[in-house]
Design an enzyme around this catalytic site. Sequence first.
Site, mmCIF file in Angstrom:
data_model
loop_
_atom_site.group_PDB
_atom_site.id
_atom_site.type_symbol
_atom_site.label_atom_id
_atom_site.label_comp_id
_atom_site.label_asym_id
_atom_site.label_seq_id
_atom_site.Cartn_x
_atom_site.Cartn_y
_atom_site.Cartn_z
ATOM 1 C CD GLU A 437 -3.216 -0.940 2.004
ATOM 2 O OE1 GLU A 437 -3.267 0.024 2.769
ATOM 3 O OE2 GLU A 437 -4.090 -1.814 1.960
HETATM 4 C C1 LIG Z 1 3.205 -9.444 0.651
HETATM 5 C C2 LIG Z 1 2.849 -8.486 -0.416
HETATM 6 C C3 LIG Z 1 1.525 -8.338 -0.786
HETATM 7 C C4 LIG Z 1 1.172 -7.491 -1.833
HETATM 8 N N1 LIG Z 1 -0.122 -7.449 -2.271
HETATM 9 C C5 LIG Z 1 -0.413 -6.770 -3.415
HETATM 10 C C6 LIG Z 1 -1.706 -6.856 -4.017
HETATM 11 O O1 LIG Z 1 -2.619 -7.502 -3.496
HETATM 12 N N2 LIG Z 1 -1.916 -6.216 -5.191
HETATM 13 C C7 LIG Z 1 -0.939 -5.496 -5.797
HETATM 14 O O2 LIG Z 1 -1.178 -4.956 -6.848
HETATM 15 N N3 LIG Z 1 0.292 -5.375 -5.255
HETATM 16 C C8 LIG Z 1 0.575 -6.000 -4.091
HETATM 17 N N4 LIG Z 1 1.828 -5.905 -3.534
HETATM 18 C C9 LIG Z 1 2.825 -5.085 -4.186
HETATM 19 C C10 LIG Z 1 3.250 -3.858 -3.394
HETATM 20 O O3 LIG Z 1 2.281 -2.880 -3.471
HETATM 21 C C11 LIG Z 1 4.605 -3.454 -3.982
HETATM 22 O O4 LIG Z 1 5.542 -4.375 -3.472
HETATM 23 C C12 LIG Z 1 4.985 -2.051 -3.664
HETATM 24 O O5 LIG Z 1 4.203 -1.185 -4.422
HETATM 25 C C13 LIG Z 1 6.452 -1.767 -3.931
HETATM 26 O O6 LIG Z 1 6.850 -2.226 -5.172
HETATM 27 P P1 LIG Z 1 8.189 -3.105 -5.325
HETATM 28 O O7 LIG Z 1 8.131 -4.180 -4.328
HETATM 29 O O8 LIG Z 1 8.337 -3.472 -6.738
HETATM 30 O O9 LIG Z 1 9.347 -2.133 -4.877
HETATM 31 P P2 LIG Z 1 10.008 -0.938 -5.718
HETATM 32 O O10 LIG Z 1 8.957 -0.111 -6.341
HETATM 33 O O11 LIG Z 1 11.057 -1.505 -6.600
HETATM 34 O O12 LIG Z 1 10.660 -0.086 -4.574
HETATM 35 C C14 LIG Z 1 11.896 -0.434 -3.954
HETATM 36 C C15 LIG Z 1 12.252 0.631 -2.938
HETATM 37 O O13 LIG Z 1 12.404 1.886 -3.594
HETATM 38 C C16 LIG Z 1 11.640 2.874 -2.925
HETATM 39 N N5 LIG Z 1 11.237 3.889 -3.906
HETATM 40 C C17 LIG Z 1 10.622 3.719 -5.090
HETATM 41 N N6 LIG Z 1 10.448 4.907 -5.693
HETATM 42 C C18 LIG Z 1 10.940 5.847 -4.864
HETATM 43 C C19 LIG Z 1 11.046 7.278 -4.904
HETATM 44 N N7 LIG Z 1 10.595 7.996 -5.915
HETATM 45 N N8 LIG Z 1 11.633 7.894 -3.880
HETATM 46 C C20 LIG Z 1 12.116 7.206 -2.800
HETATM 47 N N9 LIG Z 1 12.040 5.863 -2.731
HETATM 48 C C21 LIG Z 1 11.470 5.208 -3.738
HETATM 49 C C22 LIG Z 1 10.473 2.136 -2.317
HETATM 50 O O14 LIG Z 1 9.958 2.847 -1.210
HETATM 51 C C23 LIG Z 1 11.152 0.844 -1.893
HETATM 52 O O15 LIG Z 1 11.744 1.034 -0.637
HETATM 53 C C24 LIG Z 1 2.182 -6.724 -2.473
HETATM 54 C C25 LIG Z 1 3.505 -6.843 -2.057
HETATM 55 C C26 LIG Z 1 3.851 -7.707 -1.055
HETATM 56 C C27 LIG Z 1 5.287 -7.837 -0.663
#
Ligand SMILES: Cc1cc2nc3c(=O)[nH]c(=O)nc-3n(C[C@H](O)[C@H](O)[C@H](O)COP(=O)(O)OP(=O)(O)OC[C@H]3O[C@@H](n4cnc5c(N)ncnc54)[C@H](O)[C@@H]3O)c2cc1C
Length: 754
Positions: A437
């Site tokens: 989220e």
């Molecule tokens: C257990 C679990 C359940 C989930 N359930 C759902 C679901 O039901 N439906 C769904 O659609 N998604 C779901 N997600 C996805 C979740 O919303 C994403 O993991 C999240 O949006 C982050 O994306 P990412 O993991 O690819 O990390 P990335 O986007 O690659 O981010 C990596 C890091 O970079 C940071 N970052 C990125 N951009 C910036 C910026 N501009 N400035 C500073 N920091 C930045 C982030 O904060 C993070 O710390 C789930 C994830 C998990 C782990």
Amino acid sequence: MSFRRDVISKLIFSWARRVLPSVSDTEREALEAGDVWWDADLFTGDPEWTKLLDTPPATLTAEEQAFLNGPVDELCAMLDEWKINWELRDLPPEVWNFIKQKKFLGMIIPTEHGGLGFSPYAHSEVVRKISSRSLVAAVTVMVPNSLGPGELLMRFGTRDQQSKWLPCLADGRDVPCFGLTSPEAGSDAAAMTDSGIICKGMFEGHEVIGIRLNWHKRYITLGPVATLLGLAFKAYDPDHLVGSQEDLGITVALIPTSLPGVSIGRRHLPAMQVFQNGPTWGKDVFVPLDYVIGGKERLGQGWKMLMTALAAGRGISLPSLSAAGAAFSARTTGAYARIREQFGIPIGKFEGIEEPLARIAATAYLIDAARRLTCAALNEGHHPAVISGIMKLHATERLRTVIDDAMDIHGGKAVIDGPQNYLGNLYRGVPVSITVEGANILTRNLIIFGQGAIRAHPYLLQEMNALGDTNKARGLDAFDKTFWVHIVHSFKTLFRAWGRSWSGGVFAPAPNDAGAVTGFYRQLSRYSAAFALCADMALLTLGGKLKRKEMLSARFGDILSELYLLSAVLKRWHEEGRQEADLAAVEWCMATGFRTMEQRFADILANLPNRFVAIMLKFMIQPLGAQARGPSDKVIHACAQLVLEPSVARDRLTQGLSHVDDDGGPARLEKAFLLVTAAEDVFKRMHAARLRDADAAVRQGTITQVEAEQYKAAQEAVARVIEVDDFAPEALSPHEKAVSVQVVQERTETRVAG
Ligand SMILES: Cc1cc2nc3c(=O)[nH]c(=O)nc-3n(C[C@H](O)[C@H](O)[C@H](O)COP(=O)(O)OP(=O)(O)OC[C@H]3O[C@@H](n4cnc5c(N)ncnc54)[C@H](O)[C@@H]3O)c2cc1C
């Protein structure tokens, strides 16, 4: 002809239009989602405290309360987190059936569509109670009631769509999930490559205009068992079947997972939590246009719909889970620190333990205060986007601190896994709440102040809209009206911030008759003015560049967040009848929050690129630098006592948690805690006589026979708490099936402290 508008304002207007950074459509839609509430008052620099105190507290209806005392307690009694995670790797079938039958998946769906029609606060209370028993069950219940098909249909679905899908979602005939995240698009959801091409195709024997979809999503909670997938994709109309535009933008549709081309079923294992989560693929899946949520008119509006839904949802699910985790940690860790003795005294009496224990207790007080305040706003129909971001970030971050402290205080007891470990799973699960989220780093550095500055600022959004107006004359007119009011406001803020800072806030406003916390209101009024001034100056000197200055933005966001969270603490204290006993927690929160804010101001002033402005601001609001020291040792000691003894204050702090009277870890601990504290005097006499053997103490006349029985019962109960699990080697062998894990609980060697 107006000289001010047509000469002075016009010059500024033309300059500002040139330098105004471009805002992408996705950014604009995110910025415009939801509404503002108390955050906007804090941004004025002069919050009206009566407005906060007059907001009716969030309450439950009789029906909602009955649900909490009935089906929720029944569900909690059915849950065994160890078995679920390590043996079954899923909720047992009877739990799935119960959840569906009792409409846990349709809490927010209105009764007219067969749901429970619960308020945001009731939804939050249910999630909170279940979270204190099982994270897996809590996440399972939380997701369909948060961002997903149900919420989106209720807000944006057509009447036909609502009557078709909502009843099946309410009673669990359909299990929903929501697919936004894909391998290439995480935080930057707009980078997704999942596509939907508008075309003609056959559906249920008829040729219709529809969408041919291809996607690869991952991390989707409930994905492996979902029957209805809410899918976000980019829609294209190359043959202009619905209009002249080709690239329509992010769109959300409902996809029954039984359709040909849909693949679900494989599972991820997120931090050893076995709630259903996995990837999903779609290959040339065809659905008619009326499967787009809201129908054809909502093509391309998906991002706005998602952001609007998130504006409410983020304020409920994870904050409720975090409030539960913090309160549970406070209750169990206080009890454990009271019954666990080292060097002949309960470890909770050591100052080194008091410090983290106080942090746990006060943080639990704060998170729940903020959860209740946010629910009160949501119950009133607000969708405060900035506040829900603050809640998601700070509730989960502070839960992380709390659980780290709780683990440390428990020592090996919390490290060794097994059915008797009631903390390890919460510890493992925290990174999930940090990531989902809106990942926390992104939320802190980009969203809270980035969105707050525009949405909650009294004038900025109006000025930006005026500057972006395609009708230049109309834009200038609107700009002229807002800009000069803004200037007057800025001057007032400057003198207010300066005066309140130099006078130490002693004359700053506080509500009449605020009692013992009057000074805290005054300090918040002082910091709010300083914040409004610094924010204005940063926006003025950095303009659009502030977006890329994430470290500065994060510090501003932290100050705004503290102002909100501390307001919530004062409101809770007021609403709970100004309890004297809870003052220690209030004082701890205030002193810690003031220290954080002062530190952030100092960091902002040290790093603001315009050094002249930074020095002027420092002179006005922080001439002597950061002064707040945090809670005193006396406050820390008093705060730790809140959870070290059974009391009304302890029960108030941890109210609403699940309590199942079984032989599990938390029940054993509570029993031992009550026995030990009831026998405190007996323990003291035994210690004084340097005796451990109760029978010998009776013989010596140190204690009576009845007291000896009391002492033995307490010692027995303590021994059952401090024991940890061990396993037959073959049970942990990778060659053995997980379901055959045999837990051996031997307590013969347990040493009884005392
Ligand atoms: C257990 C679990 C359940 C989930 N359930 C759902 C679901 O039901 N439906 C769904 O659609 N998604 C779901 N997600 C996805 C979740 O919303 C994403 O993991 C999240 O949006 C982050 O994306 P990412 O993991 O690819 O990390 P990335 O986007 O690659 O981010 C990596 C890091 O970079 C940071 N970052 C990125 N951009 C910036 C910026 N501009 N400035 C500073 N920091 C930045 C982030 O904060 C993070 O710390 C789930 C994830 C998990 C782990």
